[in-house]
Design a protein around this motif. Sequence first.
Motif: not given
Length: 353
Positions: A1-11, A155-161, A163-166, A172-176
């Motif tokens: 299963m793929g892993r979502l890219r975090g939006p670390g530099w999206l802003l 996570a707003a749904s069971a499916t998003a769990q 992504t949440k765990r990942n 370090s990504q969350s701090k960024l």
Amino acid sequence: MGRLRGPGWLLGALLLLQGACPGTSSHSARYFLTAVSEPDQGLPLFTAMAYLDDQLIGFYDSSWRRIVSPVAWVQKTEKEDPQLWAMHTQMAQHEELFLRRDLATVQNLHNQSGGFHTLQYLSGCELSKKRGRAQFAYDGRDFIAFDKETLTWTAASATAQVTKRNWDANLSQSKLIKFELEETCTGWLRKYLEYGKETLLRKVPPVMKVTRKDSHEGLETLLCRAHGFYPKEIDVTWGKDGEVREGDTFRGVVSPNVDGTYYTWLSIEIDPKERSHYWCHVEHDGLEKPLDLAVEESASVPVWLTAVGIVSGVLAALLLAVVIVVVLKKRAEKAAYGAASTSDPGSDSSARA
């Protein structure tokens, strides 16, 4: 299963447009990015819209792949520093690529291999209060959101769990992301305040109108309306004999006009015999001093007319946003056609050779 890219530099994708916020907590920058799984009735596969407060200041989509703005002071930055503008256009193009990949990943999480689906990303910040938000929605429903205080994802749904765990595991990504929401974003706001200060720091006083209309059971409604003011912050209250009446008032939201100013209204239901005891009190940065306005005896308006005025203001703002996007795209297409038509006609043949 793929892993979502975090939006670390999206802003950073539209930093040029983020600079549109002045240095007070009353202003905000918001960015709406949307990826769709397949084109539908001409809808581009990716769009990005940047807002200063409630006003559209920049637009990008996958059909012509460049950032354009209807705002004069933002256009000025393009002329003064075209390399910077080009850099941010490239960043928006990269963001298009990543968000479309994220959409495919979320589709896989939902076991959806086809059909029309959307992934939307909302981000934004305020300057003084260091408020920031970052959240995703899938097919119009909340999917996952970032809590910068706890450095975790909700996570707003069971499916998003999944992504949440990942993402929760990647501290370090969350701090960024927290740093970009609180520091990077606000730093660019300060930098670009200078470009738009004549517009963003102006003070336009409200045009006030106090009217009345018949209500029910012998009562009447007093309506205090403020039009065409800037900045957005305004304090409007109804008072009786010097006492502020908050509990029995009905307050409209402060809404944008098509020219970048704002309007709002405040009503109160009273006994007509006590009309002379009521005053509308107004405070705004554009006023030299607060105003106290009495009811105009001759100014009685039908209920339906007031409602129409409110609704038409909202529709006008929405219509303007649509018109702006269409005009911007036409200008971009015309510019691209003009550039192509003035190019060397022999360059094509030499390239093929």
